[in-house]
Scaffold this active site. Structure first.
Site, short mmCIF file in Angstrom:
data_model
loop_
_atom_site.label_atom_id
_atom_site.label_comp_id
_atom_site.label_asym_id
_atom_site.label_seq_id
_atom_site.Cartn_x
_atom_site.Cartn_y
_atom_site.Cartn_z
N LYS A 1 0.83 -1.19 0.00
CA LYS A 1 0.00 0.00 0.00
C LYS A 1 0.88 1.25 0.00
O LYS A 1 2.00 1.23 0.53
CB LYS A 1 -0.88 0.05 1.26
N ARG B 1 -10.33 -11.34 1.72
CA ARG B 1 -11.26 -12.34 1.15
C ARG B 1 -10.66 -13.75 1.19
O ARG B 1 -11.39 -14.74 1.19
CB ARG B 1 -11.64 -11.94 -0.27
#
Length: 505
Positions: A282, A356
């Protein structure tokens, strides 16, 4: 911080307190004292409204004005908070009351001496109103001072430990409502504490230990799978995400059983204790609040404690999928293929879409308990903020009725949720050239929805399931508002409790 809640029926003007909180509505020429404020208004010789008007008060929701009582009432301070227009028929909206009480307590808690003893003379003619006032006040009084040092912090901690909140209400069942509100508020505050904790102090093993403490206190059954058990059990999502960190992953299972229960609900929470993005790193500006990426697991843990404390007549199993997503020489790589628990394979195209992966493991495992409903909650996508902002979380489901019920449960719990679809055409974007499915779609559009579509691939036919994306609402990066502090908010915790209560009926 320990804050006590109680109920009294006596006049707020004569109650021995450090401050009394009253409400007022927006009116014509001057603000109008709300229900509960008339006794204080009389002590001011009917001049409370005119005094507030001189201070520029309009009665707008959450507007706060502090007055010296000058002996008019026993408490030295009167805090008046706006409630908006007076309802033409019926009680004041519960969430309006909660936010007003929260705004008043935030104002008092900001003082060097803290909130102290506070009498709440807001509208509380019914048990529901009394509970709403108690909930908002308790949440508004919240402070996270774990890392504060110095004399001022010590004084605040001492005062916070002695804080007492008294709700003035004539309702016969107000005490039970206030007690329930206290349980819910404690759960939300636990979620906030966990989210606000520095990630170095809350690695996966620490979060599992927090779960063990809750289980020991409430009598919940608990099982914790460590990294060896996860690898041997085929939990490829948790193992893959966690392999880049020096702090190995955990899968925590909690269970609440009630002898009169006829239904079972399963909760699954995403518990990424820090999300660097892995090798798909990130940018720095998007990383400093990634300690909050375990908010879903925190809300599940806190909700389970509240469900046990309230004795909800439903069986609930919960799974916390806990890992730390870090870049290193052992981290998973883009294009690696993982085998999720149960055997389905996933091509990892972006290691920053890690939530996920751990959720897939836990969702498959949760269905082995044969629940009547599976609800997962996760800070899953940045796309949720783009779609719904920072105060409304998304609800997706493979069943229209379930989606409507979950949104309704959130509203009844005082939380803002919005129904979102699971468009079937998005599934093609998750096709992989080498595995059963890819973890991200080839295009950027509809990222929140495609993440939901991905999770749906791990739900068996006929199993009712709902997915809550709380990425934005779980962490308040802006200024405090209502009963919501800066930092962790506890979003979703009350909704999960409400879902369990609905299934207990």
């Amino acid at each position: 911080m320990s804050t006590s809640l109680s109920v009294h029926t006596e006049s707020p003007s004569s109650l021995d307190a450090d401050a009394v909180v009253v409400g007022y509505h927006s009116g014509g020429d001057a603000p109008e004292p709300a229900s509960g404020a008339h006794d204080v208004d009389a002590a001011f010789s009917g001049g409370l409204a005119s005094t507030l008007s001189l201070l520029g008060a309009s009665g707008a929701p959450e507007e706060v004005h502090t007055l010296a009582s000058l002996g008019a009432v026993k408490a030295p301070v009167v805090v008046a908070v706006g409630l908006g227009p007076a309802p033409t028929d019926g009680p004041v909206d519960p969430d309006t009351l909660s936010r007003a009480a929260g705004a008043a307590l935030r104002s008092l808690s900001a003082r060097p001496e803290g909130a102290g003893r506070v009498a709440l003379a807001l509208p509380a003619r019914s048990a529901d109103e009394a509970g709403a006032v108690a909930l908002g006040a308790r949440l508004g009084a919240y402070a996270f001072d774990r890392y504060r040092t110095g004399e001022k912090a010590e004084r605040r901690a001492e005062k916070a430990g002695a804080a007492t909140l008294t709700v003035i209400s004539p309702a016969e069942d107000a005490a039970a409502a206030v007690e329930r509100a206290g349980v819910l508020a404690d759960a939300v505050c636990l979620t906030r504490d966990l989210v606000n904790t520095a990630p170095a102090d809350l690695v996966p093993e620490d979060l599992a230990s927090a779960a063990q403490e809750v289980a020991q206190r409430t009598g919940l059954a608990i099982e914790v799978l460590d990294e060896q058990a996860l690898a041997e059990g085929g939990y490829g999502g948790l193992t893959g995400v966690g392999q880049g960190s020096a702090n190995p992953p955990r899968l925590v299972r909690l269970a609440h059983s009630h002898p009169e229960a006829t239904r079972t609900v399963a909760f699954v929470g995403k518990g990424i204790t820090f999300d660097s993005g892995g090798l798909s790193l990130k940018p720095a500006g998007a990383m400093d609040w990634m300690k909050s990426d375990m908010a879903g697991a925190a809300s599940v843990l806190a909700a389970m404690g509240a469900i046990a404390d309230l004795g909800v007549k439903v069986n609930v199993v919960a799974y916390l999928a806990v890992a730390e997503n870090m870049p290193s020489g052992t981290a998973q790589r883009p294009s690696d293929v993982l085998s999720i628990y149960g055997g389905k394979t996933v091509e990892v195209l972006n290691t920053d879409a890690e939530g996920r992966l751990v959720m897939a493991d836990a969702l498959v495992r949760a269905q082995e308990d044969e629940p009547d409903l599976v609800v997962d909650i996760a800070t899953l996508t940045g796309a949720q903020l783009v779609a719904l902002g920072t105060r409304v979380f998304a609800v997706m489901s493979n069943d229209d009725g379930v989606r409507e019920d979950v949104v309704a449960a959130a509203g009844a719990a005082g939380e803002a949720a919005w129904p979102m679809p699971l468009p079937g055409e998005l599934r093609a974007g998750l096709d992989s050239a080498v595995a059963d499915i890819a973890n991200v779609a080839g295009e950027r559009w509809g990222g929140m929805l495609s993440a939901g579509v991905f999770l749906n691939e791990f739900i068996e036919e006929g199993v009712k399931w709902a997915h809550l994306d709380i990425a934005g609402p779980s962490f308040n990066q802006g200024g405090p508002h209502g009963y919501t502090s800066k930092g962790g908010t506890g979003a979703g915790t009350r909704t999960l409790v409400r879902i369990a209560e609905e299934y207990a009926k």
